[in-house]
Design a protein around this motif. Structure first.
Motif, PDB file in Angstrom:
ATOM      1  N   CYS A   1       0.845  -1.185   0.000  1.00  0.00           N
ATOM      2  CA  CYS A   1       0.000   0.000   0.000  1.00  0.00           C
ATOM      3  C   CYS A   1       0.890   1.248   0.000  1.00  0.00           C
ATOM      4  O   CYS A   1       1.786   1.371   0.836  1.00  0.00           O
ATOM      5  N   PRO A   2       0.675   2.169  -0.933  1.00  0.00           N
ATOM      6  CA  PRO A   2       1.526   3.361  -1.003  1.00  0.00           C
ATOM      7  C   PRO A   2       1.125   4.469  -0.025  1.00  0.00           C
ATOM      8  O   PRO A   2       1.802   5.477   0.077  1.00  0.00           O
ATOM      9  N   ILE A   3       0.046   4.266   0.711  1.00  0.00           N
ATOM     10  CA  ILE A   3      -0.469   5.313   1.597  1.00  0.00           C
ATOM     11  C   ILE A   3       0.407   5.453   2.844  1.00  0.00           C
ATOM     12  O   ILE A   3       0.815   4.470   3.448  1.00  0.00           O
ATOM     13  N   ARG A   4       0.663   6.706   3.209  1.00  0.00           N
ATOM     14  CA  ARG A   4       1.378   7.014   4.445  1.00  0.00           C
ATOM     15  C   ARG A   4       0.492   7.939   5.281  1.00  0.00           C
ATOM     16  O   ARG A   4      -0.167   8.816   4.754  1.00  0.00           O
ATOM     17  N   ILE A   5       0.489   7.721   6.576  1.00  0.00           N
ATOM     18  CA  ILE A   5      -0.233   8.594   7.499  1.00  0.00           C
ATOM     19  C   ILE A   5       0.791   9.140   8.482  1.00  0.00           C
ATOM     20  O   ILE A   5       1.450   8.360   9.183  1.00  0.00           O
ATOM     21  N   ASP A   6       0.930  10.451   8.513  1.00  0.00           N
ATOM     22  CA  ASP A   6       1.954  11.108   9.338  1.00  0.00           C
ATOM     23  C   ASP A   6       3.336  10.512   9.074  1.00  0.00           C
ATOM     24  O   ASP A   6       4.134  10.324   9.990  1.00  0.00           O
ATOM     25  N   GLY A   7       3.605  10.155   7.825  1.00  0.00           N
ATOM     26  CA  GLY A   7       4.906   9.624   7.441  1.00  0.00           C
ATOM     27  C   GLY A   7       5.070   8.131   7.663  1.00  0.00           C
ATOM     28  O   GLY A   7       6.077   7.552   7.267  1.00  0.00           O
ATOM     29  N   ASP A   8       4.128   7.494   8.326  1.00  0.00           N
ATOM     30  CA  ASP A   8       4.217   6.052   8.605  1.00  0.00           C
ATOM     31  C   ASP A   8       3.500   5.251   7.528  1.00  0.00           C
ATOM     32  O   ASP A   8       2.407   5.601   7.092  1.00  0.00           O
ATOM     33  N   LEU A   9       4.118   4.146   7.107  1.00  0.00           N
ATOM     34  CA  LEU A   9       3.502   3.245   6.140  1.00  0.00           C
ATOM     35  C   LEU A   9       2.404   2.430   6.806  1.00  0.00           C
ATOM     36  O   LEU A   9       2.484   2.113   7.993  1.00  0.00           O
ATOM     37  N   LEU A  10       1.381   2.096   6.040  1.00  0.00           N
ATOM     38  CA  LEU A  10       0.344   1.186   6.526  1.00  0.00           C
ATOM     39  C   LEU A  10       0.822  -0.230   6.219  1.00  0.00           C
ATOM     40  O   LEU A  10       0.906  -0.628   5.059  1.00  0.00           O
ATOM     41  N   LEU A  11       1.170  -0.978   7.231  1.00  0.00           N
ATOM     42  CA  LEU A  11       1.684  -2.332   7.060  1.00  0.00           C
ATOM     43  C   LEU A  11       0.802  -3.338   7.779  1.00  0.00           C
ATOM     44  O   LEU A  11       0.167  -3.019   8.783  1.00  0.00           O
ATOM     45  N   SER A  12       0.764  -4.560   7.266  1.00  0.00           N
ATOM     46  CA  SER A  12      -0.004  -5.626   7.894  1.00  0.00           C
ATOM     47  C   SER A  12       0.677  -6.959   7.620  1.00  0.00           C
ATOM     48  O   SER A  12       1.143  -7.209   6.512  1.00  0.00           O
ATOM     49  N   ALA A  13       0.724  -7.802   8.625  1.00  0.00           N
ATOM     50  CA  ALA A  13       1.288  -9.142   8.452  1.00  0.00           C
ATOM     51  C   ALA A  13       0.264 -10.085   7.825  1.00  0.00           C
ATOM     52  O   ALA A  13       0.610 -11.150   7.332  1.00  0.00           O
ATOM     53  N   ALA A  14      -1.007  -9.681   7.840  1.00  0.00           N
ATOM     54  CA  ALA A  14      -2.064 -10.524   7.289  1.00  0.00           C
ATOM     55  C   ALA A  14      -2.031 -10.482   5.765  1.00  0.00           C
ATOM     56  O   ALA A  14      -1.869  -9.419   5.169  1.00  0.00           O
ATOM     57  N   GLY A  15      -2.171 -11.629   5.150  1.00  0.00           N
ATOM     58  CA  GLY A  15      -2.202 -11.695   3.700  1.00  0.00           C
ATOM     59  C   GLY A  15      -3.607 -11.459   3.162  1.00  0.00           C
ATOM     60  O   GLY A  15      -4.554 -11.276   3.923  1.00  0.00           O
ATOM     61  N   ALA A  16      -3.714 -11.459   1.862  1.00  0.00           N
ATOM     62  CA  ALA A  16      -5.016 -11.294   1.224  1.00  0.00           C
ATOM     63  C   ALA A  16      -5.867 -12.542   1.477  1.00  0.00           C
ATOM     64  O   ALA A  16      -5.337 -13.632   1.679  1.00  0.00           O
ATOM     65  N   PRO A  17      -7.197 -12.404   1.462  1.00  0.00           N
ATOM     66  CA  PRO A  17      -8.046 -13.584   1.643  1.00  0.00           C
ATOM     67  C   PRO A  17      -7.945 -14.524   0.451  1.00  0.00           C
ATOM     68  O   PRO A  17      -7.569 -14.117  -0.647  1.00  0.00           O
TER      69      PRO A  17
END
Length: 45
Positions: A13-29
């Motif tokens: 995901c290219p979105i950053r909030i306050d400079g932080d990347l949105l990351l998740s360890a969960a994969g796609a369904p």
């Protein structure tokens, strides 16, 4: 890694909030994993 143990590199995901990347360890369904839930929601069943 996915549930079958295979590894796949994808884009993130290219979105950053306050400079932080949105990351998740969960994969796609899995394909079709939520089909029944969506159909029930849309069709009211």
């Amino acid at each position: 890694m996915n549930g079958g143990g295979a590894e796949l590199t994808t884009t993130r995901c290219p979105i950053r909030i306050d400079g932080d990347l949105l990351l998740s360890a969960a994969g796609a369904p899995k394909i079709g994993e939520h089909t029944d839930k969506i159909k029930a929601e849309v069709l009211g069943g």
